[in-house]
Design a protein around this motif. Structure first.
Motif, PDB file in Angstrom:
ATOM      1  N   MET A 240       0.805  -1.214   0.000  1.00 41.17           N
ATOM      2  CA  MET A 240       0.000   0.000   0.000  1.00 41.17           C
ATOM      3  C   MET A 240       0.846   1.274   0.000  1.00 41.17           C
ATOM      4  O   MET A 240       0.386   2.327  -0.456  1.00 41.17           O
ATOM      5  CB  MET A 240      -0.950  -0.010   1.198  1.00 41.17           C
ATOM      6  CG  MET A 240      -2.049  -1.048   1.091  1.00 41.17           C
ATOM      7  SD  MET A 240      -3.143  -0.785  -0.321  1.00 41.17           S
ATOM      8  CE  MET A 240      -4.120   0.598   0.277  1.00 41.17           C
ATOM      9  N   TRP A 241       2.062   1.216   0.533  1.00 43.48           N
ATOM     10  CA  TRP A 241       2.966   2.361   0.486  1.00 43.48           C
ATOM     11  C   TRP A 241       3.145   2.833  -0.957  1.00 43.48           C
ATOM     12  O   TRP A 241       3.223   4.025  -1.237  1.00 43.48           O
ATOM     13  CB  TRP A 241       4.314   1.977   1.082  1.00 43.48           C
ATOM     14  CG  TRP A 241       5.379   3.018   0.944  1.00 43.48           C
ATOM     15  CD1 TRP A 241       6.352   3.088  -0.009  1.00 43.48           C
ATOM     16  CD2 TRP A 241       5.588   4.159   1.797  1.00 43.48           C
ATOM     17  NE1 TRP A 241       7.153   4.181   0.177  1.00 43.48           N
ATOM     18  CE2 TRP A 241       6.705   4.859   1.285  1.00 43.48           C
ATOM     19  CE3 TRP A 241       4.939   4.646   2.932  1.00 43.48           C
ATOM     20  CZ2 TRP A 241       7.184   6.021   1.877  1.00 43.48           C
ATOM     21  CZ3 TRP A 241       5.423   5.813   3.520  1.00 43.48           C
ATOM     22  CH2 TRP A 241       6.531   6.478   2.997  1.00 43.48           C
ATOM     23  N   GLU A 242       3.162   1.875  -1.872  1.00 43.04           N
ATOM     24  CA  GLU A 242       3.388   2.187  -3.278  1.00 43.04           C
ATOM     25  C   GLU A 242       2.101   2.435  -4.053  1.00 43.04           C
ATOM     26  O   GLU A 242       2.021   3.369  -4.868  1.00 43.04           O
ATOM     27  CB  GLU A 242       4.150   1.019  -3.919  1.00 43.04           C
ATOM     28  CG  GLU A 242       4.412   1.172  -5.406  1.00 43.04           C
ATOM     29  CD  GLU A 242       4.959  -0.099  -6.032  1.00 43.04           C
ATOM     30  OE1 GLU A 242       5.634   0.019  -7.060  1.00 43.04           O
ATOM     31  OE2 GLU A 242       4.692  -1.192  -5.501  1.00 43.04           O
ATOM     32  N   LEU A 243       1.077   1.603  -3.844  1.00 43.43           N
ATOM     33  CA  LEU A 243      -0.060   1.521  -4.756  1.00 43.43           C
ATOM     34  C   LEU A 243      -0.805   2.839  -4.960  1.00 43.43           C
ATOM     35  O   LEU A 243      -0.924   3.336  -6.089  1.00 43.43           O
ATOM     36  CB  LEU A 243      -1.045   0.456  -4.268  1.00 43.43           C
ATOM     37  CG  LEU A 243      -2.348   0.340  -5.075  1.00 43.43           C
ATOM     38  CD1 LEU A 243      -2.060  -0.019  -6.526  1.00 43.43           C
ATOM     39  CD2 LEU A 243      -3.294  -0.672  -4.432  1.00 43.43           C
ATOM     40  N   TYR A 244      -1.345   3.413  -3.899  1.00 47.61           N
ATOM     41  CA  TYR A 244      -2.228   4.552  -4.099  1.00 47.61           C
ATOM     42  C   TYR A 244      -1.489   5.843  -4.418  1.00 47.61           C
ATOM     43  O   TYR A 244      -2.052   6.732  -5.072  1.00 47.61           O
ATOM     44  CB  TYR A 244      -3.175   4.714  -2.902  1.00 47.61           C
ATOM     45  CG  TYR A 244      -4.433   3.912  -3.114  1.00 47.61           C
ATOM     46  CD1 TYR A 244      -5.587   4.494  -3.615  1.00 47.61           C
ATOM     47  CD2 TYR A 244      -4.451   2.542  -2.890  1.00 47.61           C
ATOM     48  CE1 TYR A 244      -6.731   3.759  -3.850  1.00 47.61           C
ATOM     49  CE2 TYR A 244      -5.584   1.786  -3.126  1.00 47.61           C
ATOM     50  CZ  TYR A 244      -6.723   2.400  -3.612  1.00 47.61           C
ATOM     51  OH  TYR A 244      -7.847   1.663  -3.859  1.00 47.61           O
ATOM     52  N   ALA A 245      -0.247   5.958  -4.004  1.00 50.53           N
ATOM     53  CA  ALA A 245       0.547   7.115  -4.436  1.00 50.53           C
ATOM     54  C   ALA A 245       0.796   7.025  -5.940  1.00 50.53           C
ATOM     55  O   ALA A 245       0.739   8.034  -6.655  1.00 50.53           O
ATOM     56  CB  ALA A 245       1.862   7.163  -3.672  1.00 50.53           C
ATOM     57  N   MET A 246       1.053   5.800  -6.421  1.00 47.14           N
ATOM     58  CA  MET A 246       1.229   5.615  -7.860  1.00 47.14           C
ATOM     59  C   MET A 246      -0.062   5.930  -8.599  1.00 47.14           C
ATOM     60  O   MET A 246      -0.081   6.686  -9.582  1.00 47.14           O
ATOM     61  CB  MET A 246       1.672   4.178  -8.137  1.00 47.14           C
ATOM     62  CG  MET A 246       1.985   3.872  -9.592  1.00 47.14           C
ATOM     63  SD  MET A 246       0.519   3.368 -10.534  1.00 47.14           S
ATOM     64  CE  MET A 246       1.296   2.692 -11.987  1.00 47.14           C
ATOM     65  N   TRP A 247      -1.180   5.365  -8.134  1.00 47.02           N
ATOM     66  CA  TRP A 247      -2.466   5.618  -8.788  1.00 47.02           C
ATOM     67  C   TRP A 247      -2.838   7.101  -8.773  1.00 47.02           C
ATOM     68  O   TRP A 247      -3.400   7.615  -9.738  1.00 47.02           O
ATOM     69  CB  TRP A 247      -3.565   4.809  -8.093  1.00 47.02           C
ATOM     70  CG  TRP A 247      -3.693   3.411  -8.592  1.00 47.02           C
ATOM     71  CD1 TRP A 247      -2.930   2.783  -9.534  1.00 47.02           C
ATOM     72  CD2 TRP A 247      -4.687   2.457  -8.179  1.00 47.02           C
ATOM     73  NE1 TRP A 247      -3.373   1.498  -9.731  1.00 47.02           N
ATOM     74  CE2 TRP A 247      -4.446   1.267  -8.913  1.00 47.02           C
ATOM     75  CE3 TRP A 247      -5.724   2.489  -7.265  1.00 47.02           C
ATOM     76  CZ2 TRP A 247      -5.232   0.128  -8.754  1.00 47.02           C
ATOM     77  CZ3 TRP A 247      -6.503   1.356  -7.101  1.00 47.02           C
ATOM     78  CH2 TRP A 247      -6.255   0.184  -7.846  1.00 47.02           C
TER      79      TRP A 247
END
Length: 424
Positions: A240-247
């Motif tokens: 989650m650290w990566e997913l929503y910042a990317m989205w």
């Protein structure tokens, strides 16, 4: 570990497929619920999709847009933690929780068009949309887990694929209705209302659905206390650290690459279209990871997904902006891998938790994960402005690295055989 958890872990790996998981309606229910998830989640990134219009029409800054995104995350965390502490998704009928939540999320999303007031009003409305989206996502996974034991990872993978498409669809709407930002909001809200109707009238309770025997607000702490579920939580947090910042920020990055180019005259905005293709790739990745996880195990599938997504994060922002085709391909690979593991973390939790409180465990894990997303969503545009997209995106790779370590640790535990019918 609780006695019921030990029983579940001891029985699941060797339990033969029973009549219930082979219920003839299970694929139909998955189809209905997936369509509903696509429609309901259009609300999530609606303001990101119309960010340029909001900056012009309402005078919002880039920082304001970031806070509108974060406010949905905050609301979602509030909603999921309310569900977790109150056992709402287990004590009450989960379908009704989903339907009411989708309806209200759509109402507050549409209110952004006609409610008077400025940024503060918009912020409050986005928080409320997030609160009720918290009653859509975890309950949706709980409903489908009641229809599947074998193939549960594939089924929840399809569900997360639907969530991915729903989250990306505002970008498709915006690419078509470039100058009509209000229509984008109205359409996304209308789709959420349709989602509520589908779940309320067409979806049924699954044969494996086990209502909670009693109110147990303390159950969420079992997720932290038990080592196997704690490692699943750590892996999920890395993801989650990566997913929503990317989205949240891949649209802005692609806008710097493609500018205001359109494919057909003033229609089909190229940056928005490529962004939607990134989400399409994510949907495909979710289903593919579900299939692989059923064959090679959940820890292996999640680890490979995080290794690939973390690698993409490390270098996509350093590519020359003239390499438009290469950037599009890398973005789609990133989009496919960044969310591919999501369903497998959720599936693993349903396999390692008490059946009575699957909804509570899912809501807690999801809420904590989304709480973590607030920091990278906020700092990433600040870093991008000061040092560029390369270093900003590269920081996101920290999460997949730590998440992979947690899942490999889980793979070595005996309790891991409760996942994927013994395939860890």
């Amino acid at each position: 570990m609780s006695a019921s958890q030990e029983d579940s872990m001891a029985q699941d790996p060797s339990k033969p497929e029973t009549i219930a998981p082979e219920h003839p309606l299970r694929w139909r229910m998955l189809a209905f619920l997936s369509v509903a998830m696509v429609l309901a989640l259009t609300v999530w990134f609606s303001t990101n999709a119309i960010a340029p219009a909001l900056e012009i029409e309402k005078g919002f800054s880039t920082g304001d847009i970031a806070w509108l995104t974060i406010s949905v995350q905050i609301g979602f965390v509030i909603g999921t933690l309310i569900i977790a502490f109150t056992n709402v998704a287990d004590v009450f009928n989960t379908r009704k929780v989903f339907a009411v939540s989708a309806l209200l999320a759509g109402v507050f999303n549409a209110a952004l068009v006609f409610m008077p007031g400025g940024f503060a009003t918009a912020l409050a409305l986005r928080v409320l949309s997030g609160v009720f989206l918290g009653g859509v996502y975890p309950p949706g996974m709980k409903i489908i887990s009641g229809w599947f034991r074998s193939g549960r990872g594939i089924a929840i993978g399809v569900m997360i694929a639907a969530l991915t498409l729903g989250s990306g669809s505002p970008h498709l709407l915006r690419s078509i209705f470039v100058a009509q930002w209000e229509l984008t909001l109205y359409l996304s809200s209308g789709l959420a209302v349709v989602a509520a109707a589908i779940v309320y009238f067409l979806v049924q309770d699954g044969p494996l659905d086990v209502p909670a025997r009693k109110f147990n607000p303390g159950y969420i702490f079992e997720t932290i206390r038990v080592r196997s579920t704690r490692l699943v939580l750590f892996g999920y947090l890395g993801h989650m650290w990566e997913l929503y910042a990317m989205w949240a920020w891949i649209p802005a990055f692609l806008a710097t690459v493609y500018g205001t180019k359109s494919l057909i005259g003033d229609y089909l905005d190229l940056a928005s279209l490529v962004t939607f293709l990134v989400f399409i790739a994510g949907a495909v990745g979710c289903v593919a990871a579900g299939i692989f996880a059923e064959r090679i195990g959940r820890t292996a599938a999640t680890s490979w997904a995080m290794i690939i997504s973390g690698s993409m994060a490390l270098f996509i922002g350093f590519l020359p902006v003239e390499w438009t085709i290469v950037i599009a391909v890398v973005a789609m690979v990133w989009g496919a891998s960044v969310v591919a593991d999501s369903a497998q973390f959720s599936t693993a939790l349903t396999e390692l938790s008490d059946d009575d409180y699957r909804g509570t465990a899912l809501a807690f894990q999801t809420g904590i994960g989304f709480l973590l997303t607030i920091a990278p969503i906020r700092f990433l545009p600040v870093m991008a402005d000061s040092v560029g997209w390369g270093p900003a995106f590269a920081v996101l790779a920290i999460g997949p690295a730590l998440g992979t370590a947690a899942m490999l640790r889980l793979r070595g535990l005996p309790e891991a055989t409760a996942m994927a019918l013994g395939r860890r």
